[in-house]
Scaffold this motif. Structure first.
Motif, PDB file in Angstrom:
ATOM      1  N   PHE A  10       0.842  -1.203   0.000  1.00  8.29           N
ATOM      2  CA  PHE A  10       0.000   0.000   0.000  1.00  8.29           C
ATOM      3  C   PHE A  10       0.878   1.255   0.000  1.00  8.29           C
ATOM      4  CE2 PHE A  10      -2.453   3.267   2.235  1.00  8.29           C
ATOM      5  CZ  PHE A  10      -3.716   3.134   1.691  1.00  8.29           C
ATOM      6  N   PRO A  12       1.564   5.167   0.557  1.00 12.32           N
ATOM      7  CA  PRO A  12       0.961   6.177   1.436  1.00 12.32           C
ATOM      8  C   PRO A  12      -0.002   7.086   0.679  1.00 12.32           C
ATOM      9  CG  PRO A  12       3.312   6.034   1.804  1.00 12.32           C
ATOM     10  CD  PRO A  12       3.022   5.160   0.631  1.00 12.32           C
ATOM     11  N   CYS A  38      -0.161  -2.370  11.214  1.00  2.68           N
ATOM     12  CA  CYS A  38      -0.561  -2.316   9.803  1.00  2.68           C
ATOM     13  C   CYS A  38       0.324  -1.305   9.079  1.00  2.68           C
ATOM     14  CB  CYS A  38      -2.038  -1.949   9.654  1.00  2.68           C
ATOM     15  SG  CYS A  38      -3.143  -3.050  10.534  1.00  2.68           S
ATOM     16  N   THR A  39       1.620  -1.504   9.158  1.00  3.18           N
ATOM     17  CA  THR A  39       2.587  -0.463   8.773  1.00  3.18           C
ATOM     18  C   THR A  39       2.692  -0.224   7.274  1.00  3.18           C
ATOM     19  OG1 THR A  39       4.832   0.326   9.238  1.00  3.18           O
ATOM     20  CG2 THR A  39       4.628  -2.004   8.712  1.00  3.18           C
ATOM     21  N   VAL A  44       4.680   5.720   8.453  1.00  5.52           N
ATOM     22  CA  VAL A  44       4.316   6.257   9.770  1.00  5.52           C
ATOM     23  C   VAL A  44       5.383   5.859  10.802  1.00  5.52           C
ATOM     24  CG1 VAL A  44       2.473   6.449  11.480  1.00  5.52           C
ATOM     25  CG2 VAL A  44       1.887   5.974   9.095  1.00  5.52           C
ATOM     26  N   ASP A  59       3.122  -5.840  10.459  1.00  6.62           N
ATOM     27  CA  ASP A  59       2.218  -6.053   9.325  1.00  6.62           C
ATOM     28  C   ASP A  59       2.131  -7.551   9.069  1.00  6.62           C
ATOM     29  OD1 ASP A  59       1.247  -3.846   6.923  1.00  6.62           O
ATOM     30  OD2 ASP A  59       1.091  -5.985   6.442  1.00  6.62           O
ATOM     31  N   VAL A  60       1.010  -7.946   8.469  1.00 10.05           N
ATOM     32  CA  VAL A  60       0.806  -9.361   8.164  1.00 10.05           C
ATOM     33  C   VAL A  60       1.495  -9.721   6.839  1.00 10.05           C
ATOM     34  CG1 VAL A  60      -1.362  -9.130   6.860  1.00 10.05           C
ATOM     35  CG2 VAL A  60      -1.043 -11.067   8.399  1.00 10.05           C
ATOM     36  N   SER A  61       1.850  -8.710   6.061  1.00 14.87           N
ATOM     37  CA  SER A  61       2.409  -8.945   4.721  1.00 14.87           C
ATOM     38  C   SER A  61       3.938  -8.960   4.743  1.00 14.87           C
ATOM     39  CB  SER A  61       1.902  -7.820   3.792  1.00 14.87           C
ATOM     40  OG  SER A  61       2.838  -7.515   2.802  1.00 14.87           O
ATOM     41  N   GLY A  84       2.920 -10.232  11.750  1.00 10.70           N
ATOM     42  CA  GLY A  84       1.894 -10.833  12.597  1.00 10.70           C
ATOM     43  C   GLY A  84       0.537 -10.225  12.355  1.00 10.70           C
ATOM     44  N   LEU A  86      -2.371  -8.239  13.688  1.00  6.46           N
ATOM     45  CA  LEU A  86      -2.603  -7.196  14.701  1.00  6.46           C
ATOM     46  C   LEU A  86      -1.584  -7.294  15.846  1.00  6.46           C
ATOM     47  CD1 LEU A  86      -6.507  -6.917  14.679  1.00  6.46           C
ATOM     48  CD2 LEU A  86      -4.836  -5.425  13.588  1.00  6.46           C
ATOM     49  N   ASN A 101      -3.390   2.522  10.739  1.00  7.15           N
ATOM     50  CA  ASN A 101      -4.240   2.799   9.575  1.00  7.15           C
ATOM     51  C   ASN A 101      -4.633   1.433   9.017  1.00  7.15           C
ATOM     52  OD1 ASN A 101      -5.547   3.765   7.331  1.00  7.15           O
ATOM     53  ND2 ASN A 101      -3.726   4.632   6.334  1.00  7.15           N
ATOM     54  N   PRO A 102      -5.609   0.799   9.672  1.00  5.43           N
ATOM     55  CA  PRO A 102      -5.933  -0.588   9.301  1.00  5.43           C
ATOM     56  C   PRO A 102      -6.807  -0.627   8.052  1.00  5.43           C
ATOM     57  CG  PRO A 102      -7.419   0.159  10.995  1.00  5.43           C
ATOM     58  CD  PRO A 102      -6.477   1.314  10.736  1.00  5.43           C
ATOM     59  N   PRO A 103      -6.952  -1.816   7.440  1.00  5.67           N
ATOM     60  CA  PRO A 103      -7.967  -1.956   6.397  1.00  5.67           C
ATOM     61  C   PRO A 103      -9.325  -1.589   6.998  1.00  5.67           C
ATOM     62  CG  PRO A 103      -6.557  -3.907   6.522  1.00  5.67           C
ATOM     63  CD  PRO A 103      -6.238  -3.074   7.719  1.00  5.67           C
ATOM     64  N   ARG A 119      -5.809  -6.970   0.487  1.00  2.00           N
ATOM     65  CA  ARG A 119      -5.591  -7.219   1.919  1.00  2.00           C
ATOM     66  C   ARG A 119      -5.321  -5.908   2.672  1.00  2.00           C
ATOM     67  NH1 ARG A 119      -1.407 -11.759   4.015  1.00  2.00           N
ATOM     68  NH2 ARG A 119       0.036 -10.558   2.782  1.00  2.00           N
ATOM     69  N   ALA A 120      -4.880  -4.890   1.920  1.00  3.34           N
ATOM     70  CA  ALA A 120      -4.594  -3.601   2.560  1.00  3.34           C
ATOM     71  C   ALA A 120      -5.854  -2.792   2.849  1.00  3.34           C
ATOM     72  CB  ALA A 120      -3.632  -2.783   1.691  1.00  3.34           C
ATOM     73  N   LEU A 130     -11.156  -5.573  11.111  1.00  3.24           N
ATOM     74  CA  LEU A 130      -9.914  -5.297  11.848  1.00  3.24           C
ATOM     75  C   LEU A 130     -10.165  -4.295  12.972  1.00  3.24           C
ATOM     76  CD1 LEU A 130      -7.064  -6.466  10.706  1.00  3.24           C
ATOM     77  CD2 LEU A 130      -8.904  -6.489   9.057  1.00  3.24           C
TER      78      LEU A 130
HETATM   79  C1  SAM Z   1      -4.381   0.768   4.588  1.00  2.16           C
HETATM   80  S1  SAM Z   1      -2.811  -0.061   4.641  1.00  2.16           S
HETATM   81  C2  SAM Z   1      -1.940   1.094   5.658  1.00  2.16           C
HETATM   82  C3  SAM Z   1      -0.461   1.173   5.410  1.00  2.16           C
HETATM   83  C4  SAM Z   1       0.264   2.317   6.114  1.00  2.16           C
HETATM   84  N1  SAM Z   1       0.133   2.258   7.565  1.00  2.16           N
HETATM   85  C5  SAM Z   1      -0.219   3.649   5.625  1.00  2.16           C
HETATM   86  O1  SAM Z   1      -0.922   4.347   6.381  1.00  2.16           O
HETATM   87  O2  SAM Z   1       0.108   4.013   4.494  1.00  2.16           O
HETATM   88  C6  SAM Z   1      -3.179  -1.414   5.732  1.00  2.16           C
HETATM   89  C7  SAM Z   1      -2.038  -2.388   5.999  1.00  2.16           C
HETATM   90  O3  SAM Z   1      -2.532  -3.366   6.926  1.00  2.16           O
HETATM   91  C8  SAM Z   1      -1.941  -4.621   6.653  1.00  2.16           C
HETATM   92  N2  SAM Z   1      -2.776  -5.655   7.269  1.00  2.16           N
HETATM   93  C9  SAM Z   1      -3.906  -6.227   6.797  1.00  2.16           C
HETATM   94  N3  SAM Z   1      -4.407  -7.104   7.671  1.00  2.16           N
HETATM   95  C10 SAM Z   1      -3.562  -7.105   8.749  1.00  2.16           C
HETATM   96  C11 SAM Z   1      -3.541  -7.808   9.984  1.00  2.16           C
HETATM   97  N4  SAM Z   1      -4.501  -8.691  10.294  1.00  2.16           N
HETATM   98  N5  SAM Z   1      -2.537  -7.573  10.834  1.00  2.16           N
HETATM   99  C12 SAM Z   1      -1.544  -6.689  10.526  1.00  2.16           C
HETATM  100  N6  SAM Z   1      -1.510  -5.981   9.358  1.00  2.16           N
HETATM  101  C13 SAM Z   1      -2.517  -6.181   8.482  1.00  2.16           C
HETATM  102  C14 SAM Z   1      -1.865  -4.654   5.141  1.00  2.16           C
HETATM  103  O4  SAM Z   1      -0.904  -5.587   4.701  1.00  2.16           O
HETATM  104  C15 SAM Z   1      -1.504  -3.188   4.820  1.00  2.16           C
HETATM  105  O5  SAM Z   1      -0.116  -3.030   4.724  1.00  2.16           O
END
Ligand code: SAM
Length: 232
Positions: A10, A12, A38-39, A44, A59-61, A84, A86, A101-103, A119-120, A130
């Motif tokens: 994803f 920024p 969710c980095t 950030v 992040d999970v990815s 991991g 969350l 900044n979660p999905p 997934r983002a 989430l």
């Molecule tokens: C909307 S993006 C935000 C990325 C970044 N923090 C930003 O603000 O630009 C959401 C991120 O959450 C991650 N993500 C999705 N499900 C997750 C989970 N269960 N645990 C951790 N990270 C997760 C995704 O891989 C993605 O990188």
């Protein structure tokens, strides 16, 4: 800040920069522990690391982890990057500040994508797949006096987020908000949002907010005195 783009991660967007602004305004103790959940690219986390803090990014990815590691190096800062779901990778740890900044986009169904770009952003039919576990668990990962900042869209029910943070004895306020046209993904899904009542029929705008929950000293005393109350 210089950022390399790792394909599939994803990039920024305006809500990322809103979160960074809010994070910069948040007072922090010296050497504060910061968690970026969710980095994604790590933008950030890197902005936080520039404040002389100890930053963990989760992040999970796998690609996101590669991205945050590369970008931290590029910007000359240290970030601990963990993979991991969350809070799983930071069990038992507490932070002075959590940023997330979660999905949060409502999707066609409740099955979360196991991979790929969606997934983002896909977060189940109500956009809260989430947000709900995040709100329920955040307080347990905050130091007394610590805060969480969460990016939120008006389509994924800000009131429920406020109530669930308050249910864990956090005091809640909105520290930034911005009204604008639906982003391209929401625009594509607008008929679904009208059908499910998440958007008023015909509406073409959303509000993005940064919601803050603070674990006050009083709340900590309450939680310590009556732990059962927080879980009922
Ligand atoms: C909307 S993006 C935000 C990325 C970044 N923090 C930003 O603000 O630009 C959401 C991120 O959450 C991650 N993500 C999705 N499900 C997750 C989970 N269960 N645990 C951790 N990270 C997760 C995704 O891989 C993605 O990188």
């Amino acid at each position: 800040m210089r950022l390399l783009h790792v394909p599939g991660v994803f990039q920024p967007r305006s809500d990322t920069w809103m979160l960074i602004d809010a994070m910069r305004r948040q007072a922090l103790p010296t050497g504060a522990r910061v968690l970026d959940l969710c980095t994604g690219s790590g933008a950030v986390a890197i902005a936080a690391a520039r404040r002389d803090t100890a930053v963990t990014a989760v992040d999970v990815s796998r690609r996101a982890l590669l991205s945050v590691r590369l970008n931290a190096q590029l910007n000359g800062v240290r970030v601990r990057a963990l993979r991991g779901d969350l809070f799983d990778a930071v069990r038992g740890e507490r932070f002075d500040l959590i940023v997330a900044n979660p999905p949060y986009l409502p999707a066609k169904n409740d099955t979360l994508p196991a991979r790929g770009r969606a997934r983002a952003w896909d977060a189940g039919r109500d956009g809260r797949a989430l947000l709900d576990p995040l709100c329920a668990t955040a307080a347990a990962h905050l130091q007394p006096g610590g805060a969480i900042l969460i990016v939120h869209s008006s389509v994924s029910d800000l009131t429920t987020t406020k109530r669930s943070l308050q249910a864990t004895h956090l005091s809640v306020d909105i520290v930034a908000e911005h009204d604008g046209p639906l982003g391209p993904l929401l625009h594509e899904r607008r008929d679904l949002l009208y059908d499910t009542g998440l958007l008023e029929p015909g509406a073409a705008s959303e509000r993005i907010a940064i919601i803050r929950g603070v674990r006050t000293q009083e709340a900590t005393a309450t939680a310590t005195a009556a732990p059962a109350a927080a879980t009922r």
